[in-house]
Design a protein around this motif. Structure first.
Motif, PDB file in Angstrom:
ATOM      1  N   ARG A 147     -16.018 -36.079  10.266  1.00  0.00           N
ATOM      2  CA  ARG A 147     -14.615 -36.471  10.456  1.00  0.00           C
ATOM      3  C   ARG A 147     -14.393 -37.746   9.652  1.00  0.00           C
ATOM      4  O   ARG A 147     -14.786 -38.833  10.088  1.00  0.00           O
ATOM      5  CB  ARG A 147     -14.331 -36.717  11.926  1.00  0.00           C
ATOM      6  CG  ARG A 147     -14.373 -35.453  12.747  1.00  0.00           C
ATOM      7  CD  ARG A 147     -14.022 -35.715  14.211  1.00  0.00           C
ATOM      8  NE  ARG A 147     -13.935 -34.475  14.938  1.00  0.00           N
ATOM      9  CZ  ARG A 147     -14.935 -33.966  15.666  1.00  0.00           C
ATOM     10  NH1 ARG A 147     -16.070 -34.597  15.765  1.00  0.00           N
ATOM     11  NH2 ARG A 147     -14.770 -32.824  16.302  1.00  0.00           N
ATOM     12  N   PRO A 148     -13.786 -37.632   8.479  1.00  0.00           N
ATOM     13  CA  PRO A 148     -13.629 -38.807   7.618  1.00  0.00           C
ATOM     14  C   PRO A 148     -12.680 -39.843   8.209  1.00  0.00           C
ATOM     15  O   PRO A 148     -11.801 -39.523   9.013  1.00  0.00           O
ATOM     16  CB  PRO A 148     -13.068 -38.248   6.316  1.00  0.00           C
ATOM     17  CG  PRO A 148     -12.792 -36.821   6.538  1.00  0.00           C
ATOM     18  CD  PRO A 148     -13.252 -36.433   7.895  1.00  0.00           C
ATOM     19  N   ARG A 149     -12.898 -41.081   7.789  1.00  0.00           N
ATOM     20  CA  ARG A 149     -12.002 -42.170   8.215  1.00  0.00           C
ATOM     21  C   ARG A 149     -10.621 -41.959   7.605  1.00  0.00           C
ATOM     22  O   ARG A 149     -10.469 -41.334   6.565  1.00  0.00           O
ATOM     23  CB  ARG A 149     -12.538 -43.514   7.699  1.00  0.00           C
ATOM     24  CG  ARG A 149     -13.815 -43.947   8.284  1.00  0.00           C
ATOM     25  CD  ARG A 149     -14.171 -45.366   7.840  1.00  0.00           C
ATOM     26  NE  ARG A 149     -13.470 -45.817   6.662  1.00  0.00           N
ATOM     27  CZ  ARG A 149     -14.034 -46.223   5.534  1.00  0.00           C
ATOM     28  NH1 ARG A 149     -15.339 -46.231   5.419  1.00  0.00           N
ATOM     29  NH2 ARG A 149     -13.312 -46.624   4.509  1.00  0.00           N
ATOM     30  N   ARG A 150      -9.670 -42.540   8.257  1.00  0.00           N
ATOM     31  CA  ARG A 150      -8.314 -42.530   7.707  1.00  0.00           C
ATOM     32  C   ARG A 150      -8.260 -43.459   6.507  1.00  0.00           C
ATOM     33  O   ARG A 150      -8.896 -44.500   6.492  1.00  0.00           O
ATOM     34  CB  ARG A 150      -7.312 -42.995   8.757  1.00  0.00           C
ATOM     35  CG  ARG A 150      -7.156 -42.016   9.904  1.00  0.00           C
ATOM     36  CD  ARG A 150      -6.169 -42.573  10.937  1.00  0.00           C
ATOM     37  NE  ARG A 150      -5.864 -41.584  11.909  1.00  0.00           N
ATOM     38  CZ  ARG A 150      -4.808 -40.770  11.852  1.00  0.00           C
ATOM     39  NH1 ARG A 150      -3.947 -40.891  10.876  1.00  0.00           N
ATOM     40  NH2 ARG A 150      -4.609 -39.860  12.770  1.00  0.00           N
ATOM     41  N   VAL A 151      -7.473 -43.073   5.524  1.00  0.00           N
ATOM     42  CA  VAL A 151      -7.265 -43.912   4.351  1.00  0.00           C
ATOM     43  C   VAL A 151      -5.793 -44.287   4.320  1.00  0.00           C
ATOM     44  O   VAL A 151      -4.924 -43.415   4.252  1.00  0.00           O
ATOM     45  CB  VAL A 151      -7.666 -43.168   3.055  1.00  0.00           C
ATOM     46  CG1 VAL A 151      -7.326 -43.997   1.825  1.00  0.00           C
ATOM     47  CG2 VAL A 151      -9.137 -42.818   3.083  1.00  0.00           C
ATOM     48  N   LEU A 152      -5.526 -45.582   4.425  1.00  0.00           N
ATOM     49  CA  LEU A 152      -4.149 -46.092   4.487  1.00  0.00           C
ATOM     50  C   LEU A 152      -3.366 -45.422   5.606  1.00  0.00           C
ATOM     51  O   LEU A 152      -2.186 -45.110   5.452  1.00  0.00           O
ATOM     52  CB  LEU A 152      -3.448 -45.914   3.138  1.00  0.00           C
ATOM     53  CG  LEU A 152      -4.100 -46.630   1.950  1.00  0.00           C
ATOM     54  CD1 LEU A 152      -3.412 -46.241   0.656  1.00  0.00           C
ATOM     55  CD2 LEU A 152      -4.071 -48.130   2.145  1.00  0.00           C
TER      56      LEU A 152
ATOM     57  N   ARG B  29     -14.654 -31.774   7.308  1.00  0.00           N
ATOM     58  CA  ARG B  29     -15.464 -30.841   6.528  1.00  0.00           C
ATOM     59  C   ARG B  29     -16.829 -30.707   7.185  1.00  0.00           C
ATOM     60  O   ARG B  29     -17.258 -31.579   7.926  1.00  0.00           O
ATOM     61  CB  ARG B  29     -15.570 -31.259   5.071  1.00  0.00           C
ATOM     62  CG  ARG B  29     -16.154 -32.589   4.847  1.00  0.00           C
ATOM     63  CD  ARG B  29     -15.947 -33.046   3.381  1.00  0.00           C
ATOM     64  NE  ARG B  29     -16.267 -34.430   3.276  1.00  0.00           N
ATOM     65  CZ  ARG B  29     -17.465 -34.913   2.976  1.00  0.00           C
ATOM     66  NH1 ARG B  29     -18.440 -34.088   2.693  1.00  0.00           N
ATOM     67  NH2 ARG B  29     -17.696 -36.199   2.943  1.00  0.00           N
ATOM     68  N   ILE B  30     -17.447 -29.599   6.908  1.00  0.00           N
ATOM     69  CA  ILE B  30     -18.796 -29.355   7.412  1.00  0.00           C
ATOM     70  C   ILE B  30     -19.715 -29.405   6.196  1.00  0.00           C
ATOM     71  O   ILE B  30     -19.529 -28.645   5.245  1.00  0.00           O
ATOM     72  CB  ILE B  30     -18.891 -28.000   8.132  1.00  0.00           C
ATOM     73  CG1 ILE B  30     -17.999 -28.007   9.367  1.00  0.00           C
ATOM     74  CG2 ILE B  30     -20.333 -27.691   8.510  1.00  0.00           C
ATOM     75  CD1 ILE B  30     -17.879 -26.673  10.081  1.00  0.00           C
TER      76      ILE B  30
ATOM     77  N   ALA C   6     -15.863 -25.710   6.827  1.00  0.00           N
ATOM     78  CA  ALA C   6     -17.111 -25.278   6.199  1.00  0.00           C
ATOM     79  C   ALA C   6     -16.875 -24.963   4.725  1.00  0.00           C
ATOM     80  O   ALA C   6     -17.673 -25.344   3.864  1.00  0.00           O
ATOM     81  CB  ALA C   6     -17.673 -24.058   6.929  1.00  0.00           C
ATOM     82  N   ARG C   7     -15.782 -24.305   4.430  1.00  0.00           N
ATOM     83  CA  ARG C   7     -15.454 -23.982   3.025  1.00  0.00           C
ATOM     84  C   ARG C   7     -15.233 -25.261   2.223  1.00  0.00           C
ATOM     85  O   ARG C   7     -15.716 -25.388   1.098  1.00  0.00           O
ATOM     86  CB  ARG C   7     -14.213 -23.078   2.992  1.00  0.00           C
ATOM     87  CG  ARG C   7     -13.904 -22.548   1.639  1.00  0.00           C
ATOM     88  CD  ARG C   7     -14.895 -21.446   1.248  1.00  0.00           C
ATOM     89  NE  ARG C   7     -14.559 -20.931  -0.058  1.00  0.00           N
ATOM     90  CZ  ARG C   7     -15.252 -21.210  -1.156  1.00  0.00           C
ATOM     91  NH1 ARG C   7     -16.332 -21.944  -1.097  1.00  0.00           N
ATOM     92  NH2 ARG C   7     -14.864 -20.725  -2.308  1.00  0.00           N
ATOM     93  N   ARG C   8     -14.510 -26.218   2.822  1.00  0.00           N
ATOM     94  CA  ARG C   8     -14.278 -27.503   2.146  1.00  0.00           C
ATOM     95  C   ARG C   8     -15.586 -28.255   1.917  1.00  0.00           C
ATOM     96  O   ARG C   8     -15.711 -29.021   0.972  1.00  0.00           O
ATOM     97  CB  ARG C   8     -13.335 -28.383   2.964  1.00  0.00           C
ATOM     98  CG  ARG C   8     -11.874 -28.101   2.765  1.00  0.00           C
ATOM     99  CD  ARG C   8     -11.004 -29.190   3.375  1.00  0.00           C
ATOM    100  NE  ARG C   8     -11.199 -29.332   4.805  1.00  0.00           N
ATOM    101  CZ  ARG C   8     -10.609 -28.592   5.737  1.00  0.00           C
ATOM    102  NH1 ARG C   8      -9.789 -27.630   5.380  1.00  0.00           N
ATOM    103  NH2 ARG C   8     -10.836 -28.798   7.013  1.00  0.00           N
ATOM    104  N   GLY C   9     -16.552 -28.053   2.796  1.00  0.00           N
ATOM    105  CA  GLY C   9     -17.841 -28.729   2.691  1.00  0.00           C
ATOM    106  C   GLY C   9     -18.771 -28.125   1.663  1.00  0.00           C
ATOM    107  O   GLY C   9     -19.864 -28.644   1.439  1.00  0.00           O
ATOM    108  N   GLY C  10     -18.377 -27.016   1.056  1.00  0.00           N
ATOM    109  CA  GLY C  10     -19.176 -26.442  -0.019  1.00  0.00           C
ATOM    110  C   GLY C  10     -19.892 -25.144   0.313  1.00  0.00           C
ATOM    111  O   GLY C  10     -20.642 -24.629  -0.512  1.00  0.00           O
TER     112      GLY C  10
END
Length: 162
Positions: A29-34, A41-42, A93-97
């Motif tokens: 779970r990525p940090r928020r940016v701005l 992503r997995i 999972a798809r976003r993770g590659g």
């Protein structure tokens, strides 16, 4: 008893050589940016043989968590929150590659095979002196040796249509 578990899993690894493995992943779970949320992503964390309630790697024994199939994110009109969440995980999972349609295990945890008496080792336990595994949350314990024999046979020679 630690040696009994180690010997059984070492034997299982030998018998599984060349058998298909499935991907292990970790939900990030990525940090928020701005202040803007980024998509989950997995990411890949290795591979394992899927043996029902257990995942077996080259060096560890894991308890199975959730299983998803990687797929491209599309807009769907799910009314159930659980279906929506599974679709989000498949897209993560798809976003993770992971390749389209690839099976990915998430939420797994490493088991402590040195102490089969507590929660750290569940679903493994010693039942009346016999190394055992609980094959489902509501199921009873089954001798580990026969469980591994059955699961390895199924993995090596799956039933037609599986």
């Amino acid at each position: 008893m630690r040696d009994v578990f180690a010997a059984m899993f070492a034997d299982a690894r030998d018998r599984l050589a060349g058998a298909p493995r499935e991907a292990l992943g970790e939900l990030i779970r990525p940090r928020r940016v701005l202040g803007i949320a980024r998509a989950e992503r997995i990411v890949p964390r290795g591979t394992a043989w899927h043996l029902g309630a257990l995942l077996l790697t080259d060096t560890a024994v894991l308890a199975t968590g959730d299983v998803v199939r990687s797929r491209q994110e599309v807009r769907r009109g799910y009314t159930a929150a659980a279906q929506r969440r599974r679709a989000e995980l498949a897209a993560a999972a798809r976003r993770g590659g992971f390749a389209e349609g690839e099976t990915v295990h998430i939420g797994w945890r490493v088991l402590d095979t040195t102490d089969a008496s507590g929660a750290a080792s569940a679903p493994l336990a010693i039942v009346r002196g016999v190394p055992s595994v609980r094959w489902s949350a509501q199921g009873g314990y089954m001798p580990l040796r026969s469980y591994l024999d059955e699961r390895i046979a199924l993995l090596r020679d799956p039933p037609a249509g599986a």
